[in-house]
Design a protein around this motif. Structure first.
Motif, PDB file in Angstrom:
ATOM      1  N   CYS A 147       0.861  -1.262   0.036  1.00 27.59           N
ATOM      2  CA  CYS A 147       0.031   0.023   0.024  1.00 27.59           C
ATOM      3  C   CYS A 147       0.802   1.280   0.009  1.00 27.59           C
ATOM      4  N   HIS A 150       2.537   2.008  -3.360  1.00 26.70           N
ATOM      5  CA  HIS A 150       1.558   2.624  -4.339  1.00 26.70           C
ATOM      6  C   HIS A 150       0.903   3.793  -4.088  1.00 26.70           C
ATOM      7  N   ARG A 151       1.229   4.614  -2.634  1.00 30.10           N
ATOM      8  CA  ARG A 151       0.956   5.492  -2.094  1.00 30.10           C
ATOM      9  C   ARG A 151      -0.668   5.511  -1.887  1.00 30.10           C
ATOM     10  N   ALA A 152      -0.976   4.200  -1.213  1.00 26.62           N
ATOM     11  CA  ALA A 152      -2.336   3.969  -1.055  1.00 26.62           C
ATOM     12  C   ALA A 152      -2.793   3.613   0.411  1.00 26.62           C
ATOM     13  N   THR A 154      -4.072   4.380   2.672  1.00 30.15           N
ATOM     14  CA  THR A 154      -5.470   5.067   3.424  1.00 30.15           C
ATOM     15  C   THR A 154      -6.383   4.304   4.010  1.00 30.15           C
TER      16      THR A 154
END
Lengths: 229, 261
Positions: A147, A150-152, A154
Motif C-alpha cells: 500500500c 503504491h501511495r495507497a 489510506t
C-alpha cells in the motif's frame, strides 16, 4: 485459572533488560517480541469483554471474535512503525517478531492451563498456532508495504491489508474448531502458507547477491516512470 | 439436490470465479503498476475472496452456530471501502457535485442496514458493515452523476426502483402472515433491477463508451446485486449470487480496457 499478567512479567523482565545491551535490528526484534506479548494479553482482555457484551459462548468468541481483536492489536504497532517510516526490511523483522511474541505468550498460557504432557499436542500447538500468528503478521506487513509503495496507505488500504490477516486467522480458527478432516486442513494451512509467503518474499525481495535476504528499499523505489493516472 | 447443497455449490463456484478474477487483476496490475484503480480493485477482490472462502467454510462446518460478527464481515467491509477507493481513483469529482444523489444513496444504505438489523437481529455486523456499504453506495451515486452514466429517465427508474424495493422489504418484515407471498413480491423487483444494470452495462460496452463509465456501471451493478443478496434467502439468494458471478469478471473486463494502449 492462570495469572497471565504474572506470566507476562516473568517472561518480559529478562527480555526488557536485554534491550539495554542490544543495538540495531537485534534490539528492534526483542522490543517487537515484547510488544507482541503485550498485544496478546490485551487481546485476551478485550475478547473476554466482547464475550460478555455480545452474549456469545466461549467457543464462538474464540472462533469468530478473537481473530479480529488479535489482528487489530497486532496491526497497531505495525502502523506506528510505518508512521516512523522505517525501511521495509526493518518493518518485516518487526512484524515477524510481533507475531512470534504473540504466539509465544499465547502458547505459554495455553500450555500452563491445559498441560504439556502430549508431545503431539505440543508440536501441533507450535507448528500450527505459532506459525499462523507469524504468517498473519507478515502478510499484514507485506500488505501495508505494498500500500505504501503504491501511495495507497489510506483507511481503505489499511483495512484491505488487515482483512487478509483477519480472514486467514478466522479461517484457521474456523477449520480447527471442528474435529475431523477440516482440523487437519487447518493445522496444515499455516505451514503451507508460510512456505508460499517465503517463496513470495524471495521473489519480491531478492538480495543483491542473489540470496533471499531482503534488500533495503524506499517507498515507491521500484515503480516505473510512467505518468500517474 | 437440496437448497443448502445448491447454496454451497454456487458459493464454491463464486469463490472459483473470484480466484480467476484475482489472477486476472494480478496480470492487469503488472501491466499498470501505477494505476490506483487497478490496485484497489485487486485488493477489493482479494478481500471479497477471503470473505467468500470464510463463508464457504462456515457453511460446511458451523452453519447452525450463531455468528455475531466474524472475519467475513470485516473482509466484506474492507472490499466495499476498496471498491469505493477504486471508483474514486477512476472518476474524479466531489460529493458536492451530486448532493441530492448522494443524500438519497445514504438514506437507501441506512434504511437497508436498519432492515438487516431488524431481519437478522445481529446489530454489530450490520451497523459496522452497513456503514461501509452506505459509504460505498454514496461513492457509486457520486461517480454515476459525475460520469453522466445515467440519463434523467434512468435516474428516475433507479430512484423509483430503490423506493419500491425498500417499501416492499418493509412490508415483508411488518406483515408476518403474508411472508411466503411477500417474499417473492419484495424480491422480484430487486432482482429485475440487477438485470437492468447489466443491460445498461452491455449497452455501454456496445456503444464503446469510456472505460471509466463502463467500470462505474459494472461496480454499481455489483453494489445493487450485493444489496439483493443481503435482503434475500433461498432460491432468490441463489439467483442473485449467480448474477453476482457474472458481474464480478465484468468489472475486471472494463479495467482491461483501461490497460489497452
Amino acid at each position: 485459572m492462570i495469572y497471565a499478567e504474572n506470566i507476562l512479567l516473568c517472561i518480559a523482565v529478562p527480555l526488557l533488560i536485554t534491550l539495554f545491551f542490544l543495538r540495531g535490528n537485534a534490539r528492534r526484534c526483542i522490543a517487537s517480541l515484547l510488544i507482541g506479548m503485550i498485544a496478546c494479553l490485551l487481546a485476551a482482555y478485550i475478547s473476554g469483554y466482547l464475550q460478555l457484551v455480545t452474549g456469545s459462548t466461549e467457543h464462538n468468541t474464540a472462533v469468530f471474535l478473537s481473530p479480529i481483536v488479535e489482528e487489530l492489536l497486532k496491526c497497531m504497532p505495525l502502523l506506528l512503525y510505518l508512521l516512523l517510516a522505517p525501511k521495509e526490511n526493518e518493518l518485516l523483522i518487526a512484524s515477524v517478531a510481533i507475531g512470534a511474541g504473540f504466539a509465544t505468550f499465547e502458547n505459554c498460557c495455553h500450555l500452563l492451563s491445559v498441560g504439556a504432557s502430549s508431545l503431539l499436542f505440543v508440536l501441533i500447538r507450535g507448528l500450527a498456532v505459532g506459525v499462523m500468528h507469524i504468517v498473519c503478521t507478515t502478510a499484514l506487513a507485506l500488505g501495508l508495504m505494498v500500500c505504501r509503495r503504491h501511495r495507497a496507505l489510506t483507511i481503505a488500504g489499511i483495512l484491505g491489508a488487515l482483512s487478509l490477516a483477519v480472514g486467514f486467522h478466522g479461517l484457521y480458527n474456523l477449520l480447527v474448531s471442528v474435529e475431523g478432516c477440516s482440523s487437519y486442513v487447518g493445522y496444515a494451512l499455516p505451514i503451507i502458507t508460510a512456505a508460499a509467503l517465503s517463496f513470495l518474499f524471495q521473489r519480491l525481495y531478492p538480495g543483491e547477491d542473489g540470496s533471499s535476504r531482503p534488500s533495503v528499499q524506499e517507498p515507491g523505489q521500484d515503480l516505473p516512470e510512467s505518468p500517474p493516472q | 439436490m437440496s437448497l443448502t447443497t445448491w447454496e454451497t455449490v454456487i458459493t464454491g463456484l463464486n469463490a472459483a470465479v473470484l480466484i480467476g478474477t484475482v489472477a486476472g487483476s494480478i496480470r492487469l496490475l503488472r501491466r499498470r503498476p501505477r494505476s490506483l484503480t487497478v490496485f484497489y480493485f485487486h485488493f477489493a477482490i482479494i478481500s471479497d475472496l477471503t470473505a467468500m472462502l470464510y463463508w464457504l467454510a462456515f457453511d460446511l462446518l458451523l452453519i447452525q452456530t450463531r455468528m455475531p460478527f466474524a472475519a467475513n464481515e470485516f473482509a466484506e467491509a474492507a472490499a466495499f471501502l476498496m471498491l469505493a477507493a477504486s471508483l474514486n481513483a477512476a472518476e474524479g469529482g466531489s460529493f458536492r457535485d451530486a448532493r441530492t444523489e448522494v443524500a438519497l444513496a445514504a438514506v437507501f444504505g441506512v434504511c437497508n442496514a436498519a432492515l438487516w438489523v431488524t431481519w437478522n437481529g445481529e446489530w454489530a455486523e450490520f451497523i459496522l458493515g452497513g456503514a461501509a456499504f452506505t459509504y460505498f453506495l454514496c461513492v457509486c451515486a457520486r461517480c454515476l452523476k459525475h460520469s453522466g452514466a445515467l440519463n434523467r429517465c434512468q435516474w428516475i427508474v433507479l430512484g423509483a426502483g430503490s423506493l419500491v424495493v425498500l417499501l416492499l422489504q418493509l412490508g415483508w418484515i411488518a406483515w408476518a402472515p403474508a411472508h411466503p407471498v411477500m417474499d417473492h413480491i419484495a424480491t422480484a423487483p430487486a432482482v429485475a433491477m440487477v438485470l437492468l444494470w447489466i443491460i445498461r452495462l452491455v449497452r455501454a460496452i456496445r456503444r464503446g463508451e469510456s472505460w471509466q463509465r463502463r467500470f462505474i456501471l459494472a461496480v454499481c451493478a455489483f453494489a445493487w446485486c450485493t444489496t439483493v443478496m443481503y435482503m434475500t434467502t433461498g432460491w432468490w439468494y441463489l439467483a442473485a449470487e449467480l448474477l453476482n458471478i457474472i458481474i464480478t469478471p465484468l468489472m475486471l473486463l472494463q479495467l482491461e480496457r483501461e490497460a489497452e494502449p
